[in-house]
Design a protein around this motif. Structure first.
Motif, PDB file in Angstrom:
ATOM      1  N   ARG A  33       0.836  -1.205   0.000  1.00  0.00           N
ATOM      2  CA  ARG A  33       0.000   0.000   0.000  1.00  0.00           C
ATOM      3  C   ARG A  33       0.877   1.264   0.000  1.00  0.00           C
ATOM      4  O   ARG A  33       0.641   2.185  -0.764  1.00  0.00           O
ATOM      5  N   PHE A  34       1.905   1.271   0.850  1.00  0.00           N
ATOM      6  CA  PHE A  34       2.795   2.452   0.906  1.00  0.00           C
ATOM      7  C   PHE A  34       3.523   2.653  -0.418  1.00  0.00           C
ATOM      8  O   PHE A  34       3.754   3.786  -0.845  1.00  0.00           O
ATOM      9  N   GLU A  35       3.885   1.545  -1.034  1.00  0.00           N
ATOM     10  CA  GLU A  35       4.592   1.665  -2.307  1.00  0.00           C
ATOM     11  C   GLU A  35       3.706   2.359  -3.337  1.00  0.00           C
ATOM     12  O   GLU A  35       4.137   3.283  -4.023  1.00  0.00           O
ATOM     13  N   LYS A  36       2.440   1.911  -3.375  1.00  0.00           N
ATOM     14  CA  LYS A  36       1.506   2.451  -4.363  1.00  0.00           C
ATOM     15  C   LYS A  36       1.118   3.893  -4.039  1.00  0.00           C
ATOM     16  O   LYS A  36       1.155   4.776  -4.886  1.00  0.00           O
ATOM     17  N   GLU A  37       0.774   4.127  -2.770  1.00  0.00           N
ATOM     18  CA  GLU A  37       0.218   5.435  -2.402  1.00  0.00           C
ATOM     19  C   GLU A  37       1.285   6.506  -2.215  1.00  0.00           C
ATOM     20  O   GLU A  37       1.003   7.687  -2.354  1.00  0.00           O
ATOM     21  N   TYR A  38       2.482   6.092  -1.854  1.00  0.00           N
ATOM     22  CA  TYR A  38       3.536   7.084  -1.608  1.00  0.00           C
ATOM     23  C   TYR A  38       4.707   6.939  -2.570  1.00  0.00           C
ATOM     24  O   TYR A  38       4.881   7.715  -3.490  1.00  0.00           O
ATOM     25  N   PHE A  39       5.535   5.925  -2.326  1.00  0.00           N
ATOM     26  CA  PHE A  39       6.895   5.967  -2.858  1.00  0.00           C
ATOM     27  C   PHE A  39       7.017   5.750  -4.364  1.00  0.00           C
ATOM     28  O   PHE A  39       8.044   6.083  -4.930  1.00  0.00           O
TER      29      PHE A  39
END
Lengths: 94, 254
Positions: free
Chosen positions: B239-245
């Motif tokens: 999720r963090f990869e998709k939404e942020y990084f």
């Protein structure tokens, strides 16, 4: 008017300021503070930028304002401080 | 018996995955679901990470990155731009209230850097902490570090340079003044070193990781037990990869 400055804080980190201000009223309309410093919490930098809108582009005023914002949001800076931020912002004015 | 922390060896990943995994561990540890964690990793393809407060387009030559197949990502930690190529990257995630972690942020940098200094000692190298966030050998930087504190949890990550290519690094970074670029390259070459240079022979990731593991264990008087990411951490990381990084919005936010 859009103006930029780069200022290395003594014993500290590099500040790069991008500033828009009104030359007639001497009021800041937008400021972006970037650089390789540290701030805790990080998101407070955006609050600081927001709070500086409509500030007078003048050293004495800015240092008091920045100190009060740091206190208000309990911001901890490493590598920069209120004096360094003020200096970098004031340097944007030719 | 000494306290047991988790050791993660996650190998090489893209920039966005690496930063997403660090953040996922931070969230999982803040919820008490995983022990304090030390992770060793590297970057495939090589990547530039920039500090939270830096402007991506002012620091990074994105066209050069694309041409050379180099990734780029904005970190959640402050600090400067780093070219991650031949290096060992570590992260440590631990509660702010853990007795081993000084409340004072600078002191906690020093404490965690001391684990790396002990690791260097294992390799026969004498490093010293150079505030704010560097470790130097013979006055030259070999390690840069950056810490954030969120949800009562400390995340510090940083690098140990195995080898360094300053010319390649400068071909990927923007400099404020092209006229002084050559001088900047000369300066950085004088100020930065690597394990390869210090040891006068190349050294592998695994050997450095083994030394750093011992360094962390000795400094914090714990046992690092190799483990894996939990299913929940993997979900968070995705999720963090998709939404942020990996998102334009995050990487270009400043």
């Amino acid at each position: 008017m859009l103006s930029r400055s780069i200022y290395k804080v003594p014993q500290g980190k590099l500040l790069k300021i991008s500033l828009t201000y009104d030359e007639n009223t001497n009021m800041i309309s937008q400021v972006r503070i970037t650089g390789d410093f540290f701030a805790y919490p990080e998101e407070a930098i955006e609050l600081l930028e927001k709070e500086l809108i409509n500030s007078v582009l003048e050293r004495e005023y800015l240092i008091k304002k920045i100190r009060s914002i740091i206190k208000k949001y309990n911001i901890q800076f490493i590598g920069i401080d209120a004096e360094g931020l003020t200096q970098a912002i004031v340097m944007c004015k030719p | 018996m000494s306290e047991q922390w988790r050791l993660l060896l996650t190998g090489g990943n893209t920039a966005s995955v690496n930063m997403a995994v660090d953040r996922a561990i931070l969230v999982a540890h803040s919820e008490g679901k995983v022990p304090p964690t030390v992770r060793f990793y590297n970057w495939v393809p090589p990547a530039i990470s920039i500090g939270y407060f830096q402007s991506l387009t002012e620091e990074v030559d994105i066209n050069a990155c694309k041409k050379l197949g180099v990734d780029y990502v904005r970190r959640i930690t402050g600090g400067g731009a780093v070219f991650h190529d031949k290096e060992l990257t570590y992260s440590i995630v631990i509660s702010e209230t853990h007795s081993s972690i000084p409340k004072n942020i600078l002191k906690s940098y020093a404490r965690i850097c001391n684990a790396l200094i002990r690791g260097l000692q294992e390799l026969g190298i004498r490093g010293t902490y150079a505030p704010i966030n560097d470790i130097v050998v013979d006055g030259k930087k070999i390690s840069g570090n950056a810490q954030t504190r969120k949800i009562n949890t400390v995340l510090q990550h940083g690098t140990i340079l195995l080898d360094v290519d300053v010319d390649k690094m400068f071909s990927l970074l923007k400099v404020p003044n092209e006229k002084i670029k050559d001088k900047m390259i000369t300066d950085v070459k004088q100020r930065v070193t690597s394990l390869h240079h210090v040891l006068d022979t190349s050294i592998g990731f695994d050997q450095v990781a083994a030394a750093m593991k011992t360094g962390f264990e000795d400094e914090f008087r714990v046992t690092l037990v190799e483990g894996t990411l939990t299913d929940e951490e993997i979900i968070h990381a995705k999720r963090f990869e998709k939404e942020y990084f990996s998102s334009f919005q995050w990487n270009h936010r400043r």
